[in-house]
Design a protein around this motif. Structure first.
Motif: not given
Ligand SMILES: N[C@@H](CCC(=O)N[C@@H](CS)C(=O)NCC(=O)O)C(=O)O
Length: 223
Positions: A14-18, A42-44, A46-48, A51-56, A179-183, A196-201
């Motif tokens: 479900v995560s495009p950054y993943s 399962f991102t859901g 991890i969020m649960h 206590g995180n929520t999807p950024p969008a 972890a608090f999100g994906m990837p 490392f969180f995200g695809s930008d590290r």
């Molecule tokens: N800056 C990261 C963003 C990754 C991201 O936003 N992942 C979402 C799922 S698609 C997430 O789990 N975000 C949790 C958060 O930002 O706290 C990247 O470029 O990969």
């Protein structure tokens, strides 16, 4: 001979950054001589748990993300396309059955895990197609080269407690690593897990591994 460093990639389709993280890591697998362990979670969950929520869910972040993904798609040459109804496909329908299916694949036929994961991403994040209906999952498995018999068998396994528990276990493991999100990428460097969180590290990850970041298409790089 030096041993390959182990990197665990926790991801959810479900995560495009993943998807970006997955393709980039696989491009570097033999360049950095790393052993990549694919960990469908399962991102859901991890969020649960955190206590995180999807950024969008923050409208301004959602708008930024949509443009960010267009630019990243071109840069990384991964055919990402924003779904026509983001809220319905990503937030409401989600990925639980798809991630249970990938878990069943990982448990019984791990040789298909990479390709089935990719085909599910292609459906949801490139072709604007469903990934929740049984027929949708079977289509992705077929495109990944799996026989219909095998795919149906794995699909019927997604309601088994072993499969549900394994997905939960993987998700819990990611949370345990911080972890608090994906990837979420966990690099095992000198016996110590580094998250490392995200695809930008990747530049930073390369530095920590003692390797070189050669950009988005390392095979083509002349650096
Ligand atoms: N800056 C990261 C963003 C990754 C991201 O936003 N992942 C979402 C799922 S698609 C997430 O789990 N975000 C949790 C958060 O930002 O706290 C990247 O470029 O990969």
């Amino acid at each position: 001979m030096s041993q390959r460093k182990v990197l665990e990639l926790f991801y959810d389709v479900v995560s495009p950054y993943s998807w970006l993280g997955f393709e980039i890591l696989l491009r570097y697998k033999n360049i950095w001589k790393i052993d990549i362990q694919l960990r469908p979670g399962f991102t859901g969950g991890i969020m649960h748990a955190t206590g995180n929520t999807p950024p969008a869910m923050v409208p301004r972040k959602g708008a930024y993300m949509s443009r960010d993904l267009e630019r990243l798609s071109e840069f990384y040459e991964v055919p990402l396309r924003n779904p026509s109804d983001f809220f319905n496909s990503i937030i409401k329908k989600g990925s639980l059955s798809a991630m249970r299916f990938l878990t069943a694949v990982q448990m019984s036929h791990p040789e298909f895990l990479e390709e089935v994961s990719r085909e599910l991403w292609v459906r949801i994040w490139s072709e604007d197609k469903d990934i929740t209906e049984p027929e949708s999952i079977l289509q992705a498995a077929k495109k990944a080269g799996m026989s219909e018999d095998m795919a149906k068998k794995l699909l019927s396994a997604i309601s088994l407690p072993e499969v549900k528990n394994k997905l939960k276990e993987t998700t819990d493991k990611a949370v345990e690593y911080g972890a608090f999100g994906m990837p979420s990428i966990v690099a095992h460097i000198n016996e110590r897990p580094e998250l490392f969180f995200g695809s930008d590290r990747f530049e930073l990850l390369a530095h920590q591994l003692g390797e070189k970041w050669l950009g988005p298409m390392p095979q083509k790089s002349r650096l």
